[in-house]
Design a protein around this motif. Structure first.
Motif, mmCIF file in Angstrom:
data_model
loop_
_atom_site.group_PDB
_atom_site.id
_atom_site.type_symbol
_atom_site.label_atom_id
_atom_site.label_comp_id
_atom_site.label_asym_id
_atom_site.label_seq_id
_atom_site.Cartn_x
_atom_site.Cartn_y
_atom_site.Cartn_z
ATOM 1 N N GLY A 1 -10.132 -28.022 -36.630
ATOM 2 C CA GLY A 1 -10.789 -26.718 -36.641
ATOM 3 C C GLY A 1 -12.291 -26.845 -36.564
ATOM 4 N N ASN A 2 -12.947 -25.726 -36.293
ATOM 5 C CA ASN A 2 -14.413 -25.743 -36.167
ATOM 6 C C ASN A 2 -15.085 -24.631 -36.941
ATOM 7 O OD1 ASN A 2 -13.450 -23.745 -34.374
ATOM 8 N ND2 ASN A 2 -15.241 -23.955 -33.027
ATOM 9 N N ASP A 3 -14.438 -24.155 -38.040
ATOM 10 C CA ASP A 3 -15.098 -23.145 -38.873
ATOM 11 C C ASP A 3 -15.635 -23.745 -40.165
ATOM 12 O OD1 ASP A 3 -12.823 -23.580 -40.347
ATOM 13 O OD2 ASP A 3 -12.100 -21.506 -40.290
ATOM 14 N N GLY A 4 -15.570 -25.090 -40.278
ATOM 15 C CA GLY A 4 -16.165 -25.772 -41.420
ATOM 16 C C GLY A 4 -15.358 -25.713 -42.693
ATOM 17 N N ALA A 5 -14.163 -25.108 -42.670
ATOM 18 C CA ALA A 5 -13.366 -24.951 -43.887
ATOM 19 C C ALA A 5 -12.079 -25.761 -43.802
ATOM 20 C CB ALA A 5 -13.029 -23.476 -44.112
ATOM 21 N N TYR A 6 -11.590 -26.199 -44.945
ATOM 22 C CA TYR A 6 -10.357 -26.981 -44.996
ATOM 23 C C TYR A 6 -9.200 -26.190 -44.401
ATOM 24 C CZ TYR A 6 -6.190 -29.216 -46.919
ATOM 25 O OH TYR A 6 -4.965 -29.808 -47.064
ATOM 26 N N ASN A 7 -8.417 -26.836 -43.540
ATOM 27 C CA ASN A 7 -7.305 -26.163 -42.874
ATOM 28 C C ASN A 7 -5.996 -26.938 -42.977
ATOM 29 O OD1 ASN A 7 -7.690 -28.319 -41.056
ATOM 30 N ND2 ASN A 7 -9.005 -27.084 -39.733
ATOM 31 N N GLY A 8 -5.996 -28.015 -43.757
ATOM 32 C CA GLY A 8 -4.844 -28.901 -43.813
ATOM 33 C C GLY A 8 -3.576 -28.260 -44.330
ATOM 34 N N TYR A 9 -3.725 -27.208 -45.147
ATOM 35 C CA TYR A 9 -2.534 -26.543 -45.667
ATOM 36 C C TYR A 9 -1.691 -25.951 -44.544
ATOM 37 C CZ TYR A 9 -5.414 -22.381 -44.967
ATOM 38 O OH TYR A 9 -6.210 -21.401 -44.404
ATOM 39 N N ALA A 10 -2.333 -25.565 -43.432
ATOM 40 C CA ALA A 10 -1.590 -25.005 -42.303
ATOM 41 C C ALA A 10 -0.736 -26.084 -41.636
ATOM 42 C CB ALA A 10 -2.548 -24.384 -41.295
ATOM 43 N N ALA A 11 -1.266 -27.307 -41.548
ATOM 44 C CA ALA A 11 -0.485 -28.407 -40.979
ATOM 45 C C ALA A 11 0.734 -28.685 -41.844
ATOM 46 C CB ALA A 11 -1.352 -29.652 -40.859
ATOM 47 N N THR A 12 0.538 -28.664 -43.163
ATOM 48 C CA THR A 12 1.670 -28.876 -44.065
ATOM 49 C C THR A 12 2.695 -27.756 -43.912
ATOM 50 O OG1 THR A 12 0.264 -30.045 -45.648
ATOM 51 C CG2 THR A 12 2.351 -29.175 -46.473
ATOM 52 N N GLY A 13 2.211 -26.513 -43.799
ATOM 53 C CA GLY A 13 3.114 -25.380 -43.633
ATOM 54 C C GLY A 13 3.920 -25.467 -42.353
ATOM 55 N N ALA A 14 3.272 -25.880 -41.261
ATOM 56 C CA ALA A 14 3.985 -26.005 -39.992
ATOM 57 C C ALA A 14 4.996 -27.141 -40.035
ATOM 58 C CB ALA A 14 2.984 -26.218 -38.859
ATOM 59 N N SER A 15 4.633 -28.241 -40.689
ATOM 60 C CA SER A 15 5.558 -29.373 -40.766
ATOM 61 C C SER A 15 6.789 -29.020 -41.582
ATOM 62 C CB SER A 15 4.853 -30.590 -41.369
ATOM 63 O OG SER A 15 4.482 -30.355 -42.725
ATOM 64 N N ALA A 16 6.621 -28.152 -42.582
ATOM 65 C CA ALA A 16 7.758 -27.756 -43.418
ATOM 66 C C ALA A 16 8.828 -27.036 -42.613
ATOM 67 C CB ALA A 16 7.283 -26.876 -44.571
ATOM 68 N N GLY B 1 -19.703 -31.340 -41.237
ATOM 69 C CA GLY B 1 -20.446 -30.963 -40.040
ATOM 70 C C GLY B 1 -19.900 -29.766 -39.302
ATOM 71 N N GLY B 2 -19.207 -28.869 -40.003
ATOM 72 C CA GLY B 2 -18.643 -27.697 -39.338
ATOM 73 C C GLY B 2 -17.267 -27.931 -38.749
ATOM 74 N N TYR B 3 -16.723 -29.139 -38.948
ATOM 75 C CA TYR B 3 -15.396 -29.476 -38.430
ATOM 76 C C TYR B 3 -14.451 -29.782 -39.595
ATOM 77 C CZ TYR B 3 -17.938 -30.247 -34.035
ATOM 78 O OH TYR B 3 -18.719 -30.100 -32.925
ATOM 79 N N ALA B 4 -13.159 -29.597 -39.353
ATOM 80 C CA ALA B 4 -12.145 -29.943 -40.346
ATOM 81 C C ALA B 4 -10.893 -30.400 -39.618
ATOM 82 C CB ALA B 4 -11.826 -28.748 -41.237
ATOM 83 N N SER B 5 -10.378 -31.564 -39.987
ATOM 84 C CA SER B 5 -9.193 -32.122 -39.332
ATOM 85 C C SER B 5 -8.247 -32.698 -40.369
ATOM 86 C CB SER B 5 -9.590 -33.226 -38.344
ATOM 87 O OG SER B 5 -10.464 -32.748 -37.351
ATOM 88 N N LYS B 6 -6.964 -32.726 -40.007
ATOM 89 C CA LYS B 6 -5.969 -33.364 -40.858
ATOM 90 C C LYS B 6 -4.853 -33.909 -39.988
ATOM 91 C CE LYS B 6 -3.154 -32.780 -45.038
ATOM 92 N NZ LYS B 6 -2.795 -31.877 -46.149
ATOM 93 N N LEU B 7 -4.502 -35.161 -40.229
ATOM 94 C CA LEU B 7 -3.374 -35.808 -39.576
ATOM 95 C C LEU B 7 -2.305 -36.073 -40.626
ATOM 96 C CD1 LEU B 7 -1.945 -37.328 -37.240
ATOM 97 C CD2 LEU B 7 -3.256 -39.353 -37.905
ATOM 98 N N ILE B 8 -1.096 -35.551 -40.394
ATOM 99 C CA ILE B 8 0.016 -35.731 -41.319
ATOM 100 C C ILE B 8 1.115 -36.505 -40.600
ATOM 101 C CG2 ILE B 8 1.843 -34.587 -42.627
ATOM 102 C CD1 ILE B 8 0.032 -32.227 -43.004
ATOM 103 N N ARG B 9 1.685 -37.490 -41.286
ATOM 104 C CA ARG B 9 2.824 -38.229 -40.732
ATOM 105 C C ARG B 9 3.962 -38.261 -41.756
ATOM 106 N NH1 ARG B 9 2.108 -43.664 -40.015
ATOM 107 N NH2 ARG B 9 0.187 -43.833 -41.224
#
Length: 567
Positions: free
Chosen positions: A341-356, A321-329
């Motif tokens: 995010g709200n551009d409709g594209a997968y963004n989870g790799y950024a969460a992984t990158g920040a957690s690293a 629906g134009g949204y993309a979310s990821k929760l990492i623990r």
């Protein structure tokens, strides 16, 4: 004076402690660098939240929540989180079990008379593990001829579930994602809690945890501080739509800050207990066996496992629906990150990158470049033996093998292909991420291709779209029906092309693959395999697709078909 031995022991302890790995102190600038792609003033963006050592240490927005009105994304901007909301459904059930009001081992028929027609027990736990055997309603709805935007009431949904009870598969044996099960669970929570599902979760979870920005939407109402979902086009963006039909999981909007508070509950529970969270983070049970903790393994709470460079990562993703979310623990390191995010594209790799950044000292070194492969030179005519179209009999997908500049290529679709490097006369290594091996057998009829990824092997059969069997289209035409849907199916010959015709929907064009099997050109018509009686005449077909158990359609007798045409 301290003894020499004491001094040595203390020195050793201090040295060991000093060498112990620890999380790094990360600056806002370091986090900003990870999300720089979204830090624009004219495009949709992303919000990020970080929970470290039990505290929300960072929340920030990048880009625009609304392009038309140039509204920036802030930490309190609300995003649609879709499937991640299933975590609250499961946690609510565990809270009810903790209070002694239900047991996850209860037969759902004990609480929900709507499922009384099922001939065998289905436990609440099996519904949470997606092993109930119930078909996915969204898929069933499409196959029954409903358009995506048509209103589909709960009464109709339960009626469709009831149709399935006539030949339902055994529960607990296989795992297949189903939204029908979670619709039932929402209604169970409402019934036991003596309120609506959304009110129960808001009162029993959001309120006590301080998640004041998390709101359910059941009508498509105006939600303050909500990000608009978008999809990219060749030039600019278009507004994405959310289908507000609520027979399934209720729509939920939340913020990165609120989801950090949710992650905090799972790290240091205040509503539940450590035992409850352990059950929430327990691996799914399929066929009375706990699934192995391998990448993508599913948990009771709906999240999944990933071995991230030697560190245990639990995550949940939604892109719709134009949204993309990821929760990492990272439960072993008291760290959680959430992106929305709200551009409709997968963004989870950024969460992984920040957690690293935080747990870099705990991560295995980055993989080194693979050693040089000992390749075998194969001539063009040898490569040509492997060329052709292949049908994956399990996943119902088509792959094409072709030769380009003396290199064999594995083609998934336009612009999506990989080179195959020969290791032997019939074995190849795919040039892609991970270890993927491809082997051909040209001595069989038809020739076969096996693709091995890790410990999984997928088998495909070569086929010819112009095979003689696919020319006798009249053998397949006729009227078909299934007790699962009250929608008539007609298979017709339209100018030399076989199509499925249903009321109110566009015809489904069928392309031949292996003998008596066709692939449809619309979603959820992955494989149509015709069945024949002892005389060799077509008696029905089996429709296979993800989300539902294979559906048998029976062919009506010729007299019935003729009478249908004259009505």
């Amino acid at each position: 004076m301290k003894s020499v031995l004491t001094v040595l022991v203390l020195a050793t302890l201090v040295g060991t402690y000093g060498q112990k790995a620890h999380k790094k102190q990360i600056t806002p600038a370091q986090i900003d660098s990870v999300f720089a792609t979204w830090a624009n003033t004219d495009t949709p963006g992303i919000a990020v939240g970080v929970l470290n050592n039990g505290e929300v240490v960072y929340t920030k927005g990048y880009g625009l929540a609304n392009l038309e009105h140039q509204i920036p994304i802030r930490p309190d901007t609300k995003f649609h989180i879709g499937d991640i909301a299933k975590e609250f459904t499961v946690y609510a059930l565990l809270l009810l079990e903790q209070r002694g009001q239900i047991s996850l081992q209860d037969d759902i028929r004990k609480h929900m008379p709507e499922l009384a027609s099922f001939p065998h027990a289905i436990s609440i736990e099996q519904l949470t593990h997606h092993t109930s055997g119930l078909n996915n309603l969204e898929v069933s709805k499409t196959l029954a001829g409903w358009n995506m935007q048509e209103v589909f009431s709960k009464e109709q949904a339960y009626k469709m579930i009831g149709y399935q009870s006539q030949n339902a598969p055994a529960s607990g044996e296989t795992q297949q994602f189903t939204d029908a099960g979670f619709m039932v669970l929402e209604d169970l929570i409402a019934k036991i809690g003596k309120t609506s599902y959304s009110e129960f979760v808001t009162k029993e979870i959001f309120g006590p945890l301080g998640m004041t920005h998390s709101v359910f939407d059941t009508t498509g109402a105006v939600i303050p501080a909500m990000a608009q979902g978008y999809v990219a086009q060749k030039e600019g963006y278009a507004v994405a739509g959310i289908n507000h039909e609520h027979t399934l999981l209720t729509d939920l909007y939340s913020t990165v800050g609120d989801m950090c508070l949710w992650a905090k509950e799972l790290q240091s529970p205040t509503l539940g207990t450590k035992q409850l969270v352990a059950k929430f983070d327990g691996l799914s049970i399929v066929n009375n066996t706990t699934v192995k903790e391998t990448n993508l393994a599913l948990y009771t709470g709906g999240h999944r496992f990933w071995n991230f460079r030697g560190v245990k990562k639990l995550y949940h993703i939604e892109v719709a629906g134009g949204y993309a979310s990821k929760l990492i623990r990272y439960p072993e390191h008291d760290l959680a990150l959430v992106v929305m995010g709200n551009d409709g594209a997968y963004n989870g790799y950024a969460a992984t990158g920040a957690s690293a950044l935080y747990i870099e000292n705990f991560l295995d070194p980055m993989p080194q470049a693979p050693p040089t492969i000992a390749v075998k030179k194969l001539a063009g005519p040898q490569l040509a033996n492997f060329e052709g179209d292949y049908w994956d009999t399990d996943n119902h997908t088509i792959r094409k093998i072709r030769t380009v500049n003396d290199t064999l290529r594995y083609v998934r679709g336009p612009g999506n292909e990989s080179a195959l490097v020969p290791l032997g006369n019939t074995s190849f290594k795919m040039i892609t991420r991970g270890e993927v091996m491809v082997r051909f057998d040209t001595k069989t009829t038809p020739k076969t291709m096996q693709v091995t990824v890790g410990d999984q092997t997928f088998r495909s059969l070569a086929y010819n779209q112009n095979a003689s069997w696919s020319k006798d289209l009249e053998a397949f035409t006729g009227n078909y029906h299934t007790p699962l849907f009250k929608t008539p199916y007609s298979i017709e010959n339209h100018n030399g092309e076989l199509v499925i015709v249903r009321p109110r929907t566009k015809p489904v064009q069928l392309s031949p693959t292996i003998p008596d099997t066709f692939m449809g050109n619309q979603d959820h018509f992955s494989s149509i395999t015709f069945q024949r009686d002892p005389k060799g005449e077509v008696s029905g077909f089996l429709l296979a697709t993800q989300g539902v158990t294979d559906i048998l359609f029976l062919k009506a007798a010729k007299t019935n078909q003729n009478s249908a045409k004259t009505r």
